[in-house]
Design an enzyme around this catalytic site. Sequence first.
Site, PDB file in Angstrom:
ATOM      1  N   ASP A  49       0.941  -1.109  -0.138  1.00 40.89           N
ATOM      2  CA  ASP A  49       0.080   0.025   0.007  1.00 40.89           C
ATOM      3  C   ASP A  49       0.866   1.257   0.121  1.00 40.89           C
ATOM      4  OD1 ASP A  49      -3.211  -0.041   0.842  1.00 40.89           O
ATOM      5  OD2 ASP A  49      -2.115   2.038   0.966  1.00 40.89           O
ATOM      6  N   VAL A  75       1.670   1.853  -6.691  1.00 40.46           N
ATOM      7  CA  VAL A  75       1.452   1.007  -7.798  1.00 40.46           C
ATOM      8  C   VAL A  75       1.472   1.696  -9.229  1.00 40.46           C
ATOM      9  CG1 VAL A  75      -0.132  -0.452  -6.560  1.00 40.46           C
ATOM     10  CG2 VAL A  75      -1.027   1.376  -7.748  1.00 40.46           C
ATOM     11  N   SER A 154     -15.341  -3.259 -11.629  1.00 37.57           N
ATOM     12  CA  SER A 154     -16.280  -2.574 -10.899  1.00 37.57           C
ATOM     13  C   SER A 154     -17.512  -2.620 -11.858  1.00 37.57           C
ATOM     14  CB  SER A 154     -16.070  -1.357 -10.307  1.00 37.57           C
ATOM     15  OG  SER A 154     -17.183  -0.699  -9.773  1.00 37.57           O
ATOM     16  N   TYR A 168     -13.414   7.245 -13.160  1.00 31.83           N
ATOM     17  CA  TYR A 168     -13.204   6.027 -12.408  1.00 31.83           C
ATOM     18  C   TYR A 168     -13.729   5.072 -13.086  1.00 31.83           C
ATOM     19  CZ  TYR A 168     -14.206   2.452  -8.629  1.00 31.83           C
ATOM     20  OH  TYR A 168     -14.602   1.131  -8.052  1.00 31.83           O
ATOM     21  N   SER A 203     -19.293  -0.955   3.163  1.00 31.79           N
ATOM     22  CA  SER A 203     -18.099  -0.419   3.542  1.00 31.79           C
ATOM     23  C   SER A 203     -18.489   0.895   4.350  1.00 31.79           C
ATOM     24  CB  SER A 203     -17.467   0.510   2.280  1.00 31.79           C
ATOM     25  OG  SER A 203     -18.292   1.338   1.729  1.00 31.79           O
TER      26      SER A 203
HETATM   27  N1  LIG Z   1     -15.907  -0.945  -2.155  1.00 32.52           N
HETATM   28  C1  LIG Z   1     -16.668  -1.310  -3.261  1.00 32.52           C
HETATM   29  O1  LIG Z   1     -17.823  -1.319  -2.743  1.00 32.52           O
HETATM   30  C2  LIG Z   1     -16.150  -1.616  -4.399  1.00 32.52           C
HETATM   31  C3  LIG Z   1     -17.126  -1.660  -5.480  1.00 32.52           C
HETATM   32  C4  LIG Z   1     -16.583  -1.719  -6.814  1.00 32.52           C
HETATM   33  C5  LIG Z   1     -15.103  -1.981  -6.966  1.00 32.52           C
HETATM   34  N2  LIG Z   1     -14.199  -1.758  -5.857  1.00 32.52           N
HETATM   35  C6  LIG Z   1     -12.953  -1.804  -5.995  1.00 32.52           C
HETATM   36  O2  LIG Z   1     -12.237  -2.490  -5.116  1.00 32.52           O
HETATM   37  C7  LIG Z   1     -10.685  -2.030  -4.978  1.00 32.52           C
HETATM   38  C8  LIG Z   1     -10.769  -1.723  -3.234  1.00 32.52           C
HETATM   39  O3  LIG Z   1     -11.959  -0.720  -2.955  1.00 32.52           O
HETATM   40  P1  LIG Z   1     -12.183  -0.235  -1.636  1.00 32.52           P
HETATM   41  O4  LIG Z   1     -13.388   0.256  -1.585  1.00 32.52           O
HETATM   42  O5  LIG Z   1     -11.478  -1.138  -0.545  1.00 32.52           O
HETATM   43  O6  LIG Z   1     -11.052   1.151  -1.770  1.00 32.52           O
HETATM   44  P2  LIG Z   1     -10.262   1.928  -0.395  1.00 32.52           P
HETATM   45  O7  LIG Z   1     -10.381   3.250  -1.057  1.00 32.52           O
HETATM   46  O8  LIG Z   1     -10.806   1.633   0.807  1.00 32.52           O
HETATM   47  O9  LIG Z   1      -8.969   1.094  -0.436  1.00 32.52           O
HETATM   48  C9  LIG Z   1      -7.958   1.651  -1.590  1.00 32.52           C
HETATM   49  C10 LIG Z   1      -6.354   1.324  -0.986  1.00 32.52           C
HETATM   50  O10 LIG Z   1      -5.406   1.408  -2.072  1.00 32.52           O
HETATM   51  C11 LIG Z   1      -4.457   2.326  -1.555  1.00 32.52           C
HETATM   52  N3  LIG Z   1      -3.766   2.886  -2.703  1.00 32.52           N
HETATM   53  C12 LIG Z   1      -4.281   4.111  -3.276  1.00 32.52           C
HETATM   54  N4  LIG Z   1      -3.599   4.643  -4.241  1.00 32.52           N
HETATM   55  C13 LIG Z   1      -2.500   3.768  -4.125  1.00 32.52           C
HETATM   56  C14 LIG Z   1      -1.168   3.783  -4.891  1.00 32.52           C
HETATM   57  N5  LIG Z   1      -0.804   4.711  -5.855  1.00 32.52           N
HETATM   58  N6  LIG Z   1      -0.388   2.669  -4.773  1.00 32.52           N
HETATM   59  C15 LIG Z   1      -0.544   1.854  -3.824  1.00 32.52           C
HETATM   60  N7  LIG Z   1      -1.616   1.856  -2.694  1.00 32.52           N
HETATM   61  C16 LIG Z   1      -2.559   2.712  -3.156  1.00 32.52           C
HETATM   62  C17 LIG Z   1      -5.112   3.057  -0.684  1.00 32.52           C
HETATM   63  O11 LIG Z   1      -4.284   3.774   0.366  1.00 32.52           O
HETATM   64  C18 LIG Z   1      -6.151   2.177   0.075  1.00 32.52           C
HETATM   65  O12 LIG Z   1      -5.569   1.377   1.142  1.00 32.52           O
HETATM   66  C19 LIG Z   1     -10.919  -0.952  -5.918  1.00 32.52           C
HETATM   67  O13 LIG Z   1     -10.046  -1.228  -7.071  1.00 32.52           O
HETATM   68  C20 LIG Z   1     -12.026  -0.297  -6.234  1.00 32.52           C
HETATM   69  O14 LIG Z   1     -12.303   0.348  -7.243  1.00 32.52           O
HETATM   70  C21 LIG Z   1     -14.665  -1.400  -4.522  1.00 32.52           C
END
Ligand SMILES: NC(=O)c1ccc[n+]([C@@H]2O[C@H](COP(=O)([O-])OP(=O)(O)OC[C@H]3O[C@@H](n4cnc5c(N)ncnc54)[C@H](O)[C@@H]3O)[C@@H](O)[C@H]2O)c1
Length: 261
Positions: A49, A75, A154, A168, A203
């Site tokens: 992360d 990343v 997503s 996004y 969430s």
């Molecule tokens: N939560 C949902 O309902 C949902 C729905 C559809 C898709 N997603 C996808 O699932 C994944 C996780 O979602 P989430 O809700 O847990 O997100 P979140 O924002 O809670 O967590 C994302 C994590 O990625 C890290 N991050 C951000 N930029 C970064 C970088 N440049 N390098 C390394 N780490 C980095 C952040 O620090 C964080 O810990 C994402 O790809 C999101 O698009 C989530």
Amino acid sequence: MAAAPVAVALAAAPALAGRVALVTGAAQGLGLAIARALGEAGARLVLADSQPAVQEVAAAFAADGLAAHAVVADVATEAGWQRMLQAGCDAHGFVDVLVNNAARTASTPLWDISVEEWDALMAVNLRGCFLGCRALGAHMRARGEGGRILNMASLAGQQASAATGLHYAASKAGILALTRGFATELAPDRITVNALAPAAIRSPALDGLPEVRQQALLGAIPLGRFGEPEEVGAAAVFLASGAGAFITGATLDVNGGRLMR
Ligand SMILES: NC(=O)c1ccc[n+]([C@@H]2O[C@H](COP(=O)([O-])OP(=O)(O)OC[C@H]3O[C@@H](n4cnc5c(N)ncnc54)[C@H](O)[C@@H]3O)[C@@H](O)[C@H]2O)c1
């Protein structure tokens, strides 16, 4: 006493015993839940992360008996991927499961998205996924033992929605194209590449919405409830395990029936 049949012995082994999984964006949210599920299924873990808090997550996992190593890395950069791969090799010898989960989520109206915001989000969500598939795909290919890559897409990349920003949504649609492209390229090396497309997962952001808004969202989910992060983790374990060996280039929807294709 007669020895247990081999099939029984294999069935009793954890699904991911012997595997090493690198999960990006593992400091919180779905990445944390996926990492825990992979670890509980027997994988050794590299939690990556950009937030240093990932080190505390790895320490908590270790306290629970999981083999977890943390790396702080971005990343969006090739140097970040070198750090993550090196950390995996130093801690566990190799990496054979990659979960490209890290992302920026944004809901900026399309008229208000600046070029800077567009580029910054794409650098993490789309370039990050591309660089990860390429760096870890090359590592898995050179190792010659197959592998698994899971890319977090997503619902936003599958249908129009006013709830998420167009940058996004475009990044998540692009991840579906990357998934098919890398799946084709890496198939000869027994490396599968699939996308997970979650929606309506519980969430802190979802819980914070007004009750009337939550009820409206629930009304669009045929299964009549929100999903749990652990259910995304279970889908990741399935795709990463031997049970998923004949699935590649696919998108697995984890959305309670919100979108049926
Ligand atoms: N939560 C949902 O309902 C949902 C729905 C559809 C898709 N997603 C996808 O699932 C994944 C996780 O979602 P989430 O809700 O847990 O997100 P979140 O924002 O809670 O967590 C994302 C994590 O990625 C890290 N991050 C951000 N930029 C970064 C970088 N440049 N390098 C390394 N780490 C980095 C952040 O620090 C964080 O810990 C994402 O790809 C999101 O698009 C989530």
